[in-house]
Design a protein around this motif. Structure first.
Motif, mmCIF file in Angstrom:
data_model
loop_
_atom_site.group_PDB
_atom_site.id
_atom_site.type_symbol
_atom_site.label_atom_id
_atom_site.label_comp_id
_atom_site.label_asym_id
_atom_site.label_seq_id
_atom_site.Cartn_x
_atom_site.Cartn_y
_atom_site.Cartn_z
ATOM 1 N N MET A 1 -1.629 -10.762 -5.771
ATOM 2 C CA MET A 1 -2.551 -9.735 -5.322
ATOM 3 C C MET A 1 -1.809 -8.406 -5.267
ATOM 4 O O MET A 1 -0.701 -8.316 -4.761
ATOM 5 N N SER A 2 -2.458 -7.362 -5.802
ATOM 6 C CA SER A 2 -1.849 -6.029 -5.804
ATOM 7 C C SER A 2 -2.668 -5.073 -4.959
ATOM 8 O O SER A 2 -3.902 -5.147 -4.917
ATOM 9 N N HIS A 3 -1.975 -4.175 -4.285
ATOM 10 C CA HIS A 3 -2.621 -3.144 -3.496
ATOM 11 C C HIS A 3 -1.956 -1.818 -3.818
ATOM 12 O O HIS A 3 -0.725 -1.702 -3.763
ATOM 13 N N SER A 4 -2.760 -0.827 -4.181
ATOM 14 C CA SER A 4 -2.200 0.471 -4.553
ATOM 15 C C SER A 4 -2.892 1.585 -3.786
ATOM 16 O O SER A 4 -4.101 1.529 -3.528
ATOM 17 N N VAL B 1 2.552 1.034 -4.749
ATOM 18 C CA VAL B 1 1.958 -0.219 -5.209
ATOM 19 C C VAL B 1 2.759 -1.381 -4.641
ATOM 20 O O VAL B 1 3.992 -1.401 -4.749
ATOM 21 N N THR B 2 2.092 -2.321 -4.026
ATOM 22 C CA THR B 2 2.734 -3.557 -3.573
ATOM 23 C C THR B 2 2.021 -4.736 -4.210
ATOM 24 O O THR B 2 0.801 -4.716 -4.400
ATOM 25 N N SER B 3 2.780 -5.752 -4.545
ATOM 26 C CA SER B 3 2.206 -6.910 -5.221
ATOM 27 C C SER B 3 2.946 -8.167 -4.785
ATOM 28 O O SER B 3 4.182 -8.154 -4.659
ATOM 29 N N GLU B 4 2.187 -9.237 -4.520
ATOM 30 C CA GLU B 4 2.800 -10.506 -4.144
ATOM 31 C C GLU B 4 1.982 -11.654 -4.707
ATOM 32 O O GLU B 4 0.756 -11.676 -4.570
ATOM 33 N N GLU C 1 7.578 -11.004 -5.307
ATOM 34 C CA GLU C 1 6.847 -9.831 -4.851
ATOM 35 C C GLU C 1 7.499 -8.585 -5.435
ATOM 36 O O GLU C 1 8.653 -8.615 -5.895
ATOM 37 N N ARG D 1 7.378 -3.925 -5.171
ATOM 38 C CA ARG D 1 6.826 -2.706 -4.608
ATOM 39 C C ARG D 1 7.363 -1.513 -5.399
ATOM 40 O O ARG D 1 8.489 -1.532 -5.895
ATOM 41 N N SER E 1 11.776 -5.626 -6.995
ATOM 42 C CA SER E 1 11.099 -6.917 -7.145
ATOM 43 C C SER E 1 12.032 -8.044 -6.744
ATOM 44 O O SER E 1 13.255 -7.930 -6.845
#
Length: 506
Positions: free
Chosen positions: A1-4, A34-37, A75, A77, A115
């Motif tokens: 899931m990514s959140h920007s 941007v964060t993604s995990e 993950e 960022r 990462s």
């Protein structure tokens, strides 16, 4: 899931130097986070604990052998800050001479991505990972154009000339990290980058030599330079040497416009020089995939023909274009399996840029644009394109010969209908259709139902706009892909989307 989160701050202004000459200014600052995990949906049937795997141990799931790769669940960022500054001059300079001059400067102030090798919740996680820094990236662009619609005092002659300059640079570094949480740069694994400069001079003369006839002759001279190339890995230095290329691009156009009809034949030579990203963007992911630039890329060399016929009627027109294009050394990025390249891990892919020998494209474009249909408040616009693209020659890999060139659908059509309710309210319904198209040069991607190729798409869109206060303000709302059509490119493309927009000019 990514959140920007993307914050853009922009200011635009203008100043009228004279009633016929304007100066324009733009500045912008952008910050992107941007964060993604990744998540695992595998769980131990007995304990319920999430399973991340270790790339070797197999598990049984309803009779299927599952071997999860734990480096797929990391993950990441990213923080990126950029600054843009631009200015321009547009309008009449003196006499019949006009200018359209623009200067822009863009710079990446900060761009760092961090990462992890494994998921933070993975029992095997030791906080190892990777740090990627953009050391320097940006561009400078200058475009100066002068035109005279009554050249040498003659109403049958028009002349335009100008100069263009583009400078672009890109330098990045990747580091292995023993503690990605603290952004430690333990060891340099890759450094890549370089710069390009392009100078262009052009001139164009139009002559209305008979009633309803006109001819245009033009040339463009270009000089391209590649410099400061760097490509260093932990084991080798493959930095490319500087190189240069020049291009001469003529063009010709002949038009005939009797009454409401227009006919025009145009032919032009055009070159596209490789971009810094195509030459120097070398990177590796922790999961095993990689991107490889190609500092030996040749410029694309195209010859383009177009025959246009148009008929203008009250409040609209109908237009037909027939086009034929030949492109040598087309630049395209292919995804090749690591196993085919002898790299590890074998299940991942490497993105490789290359020149495609000779591509031919033939097509038809048809457009109808009619406002106030039969005197009503309805506007209708229809445009459709049918084309056929083929790779006719490719010495690097003859398996591509005879295949369709990727990312060019055989058929595309758009229909837009707008109803004007009074002077301030518009209602629009649009339909967009695009046929399936390949993304790979060997055209094998369509063998899979959804993965790799672009599937067919049919979208219906709704939009309404209300203008108020003498049209200084407006409010728009709408729905894209109302029919919720599920089109794919590796994953589902955006489905039903709602949007709302408000604006005011003062």
């Amino acid at each position: 899931m990514s959140h920007s989160v993307d914050n853009l701050y922009k200011w635009k202004g203008g100043y009228a130097i004279t009633p016929k000459l304007d100066a324009l200014f733009t500045t912008a600052f952008e910050e992107l986070d941007v964060t993604s995990e990744a998540q695992t949906y595998l769980a131990n049937a007995v304990t319920g604990a999430p399973v991340y795997g270790n790339s070797t141990t197999s598990y049984n799931f309803n009779g299927l052998k599952i071997v999860p790769a734990n480096n797929s669940f990391g993950e990441s960022r990213q923080n990126r800050q950029t600054f843009t500054l631009g200015g321009g001059l547009k309008g009449n300079l003196f006499g019949n001479w006009n200018t359209n001059t623009n200067v822009s400067w863009f710079d990446v102030l900060h761009d760092q991505s961090v990462s992890s090798t494994l998921n933070p919740n993975d029992p095997l996680n030791t906080n190892k990972g990777q740090v990627t820094n953009v050391d320097s990236m940006g561009w400078v662009s200058i475009s100066m154009k002068l035109d005279n619609q009554e050249f040498l005092g003659r109403k049958d002659l028009s002349f335009a000339t100008g100069y263009e300059y583009q400078h672009a640079k890109m330098f990045t570094s990747q580091y292995g990290s023993n503690n990605y949480q603290a952004t430690d740069k333990t060891n340099l694994s890759l450094r890549s980058g370089g710069a390009t400069d392009t100078h262009g001079l052009f001139g164009q003369l139009s002559w209305r030599f008979l009633q309803d006839f006109d001819a245009t002759f033009g040339i463009r001279l270009e000089r391209w330079n590649m410099s400061d190339g760097v490509y260093i890995t932990a084991t080798a230095n493959n930095s490319p040497s500087d190189r240069q290329a020049s291009a001469f691009s003529p063009k010709f156009s002949l038009g005939y416009e009797p009454g409401r009809m227009k006919f025009r034949y145009s032919v032009a030579k055009a070159y596209r020089f490789p971009l810094v990203g195509e030459l120097f963007d070398n990177s590796n992911s922790l999961a095993g995939s990689s991107s490889v630039g190609n500092a030996a890329l040749k410029p694309e060399d195209g010859t383009h023909h177009n025959l246009m016929g148009e008929y203008n009627f009250d409040n609209g027109y109908v237009r037909l274009n027939l086009f034929h294009e030949n492109v040598r050394n087309a630049i395209y990025s292919s995804s090749i399996s690591n196993s085919a390249l002898g790299k590890t891990p074998p299940g991942n892919y490497t993105s490789v840029l290359s020149n495609i020998g000779y591509v031919e494209i033939n097509g038809i474009d048809f457009t109808i644009n009619q406002n106030q249909v039969f005197g009503s408040n309805f506007d209708v616009k229809l445009d459709t394109t049918i084309l056929d693209s083929k790779i006719l020659q490719n010495d690097n890999d003859t398996n591509y010969v005879g295949k369709s060139f990727p990312l060019l659908p055989n058929y595309r059509a758009n229909l837009l209908t707008t109803y004007h309710y009074g002077e301030d309210w518009d209602f629009s319904v649009g339909t967009r259709y695009q046929g399936r198209m390949y993304s790979q040069l060997d055209n094998k991607d369509l063998q899979l139902p959804y993965y790799a190729a672009f599937s067919e798409s049919v979208y219906v869109d709704l939009k309404t706009t209300y203008r108020f206060n003498d049209k200084k303000g407006h409010v728009s709302a709408g729905i894209d892909n109302l029919n919720d059509y599920r089109a794919f490119f590796n994953h589902p493309l955006p489905q039903r989307t709602f949007f709302l927009q408000a604006g005011y000019k003062f």
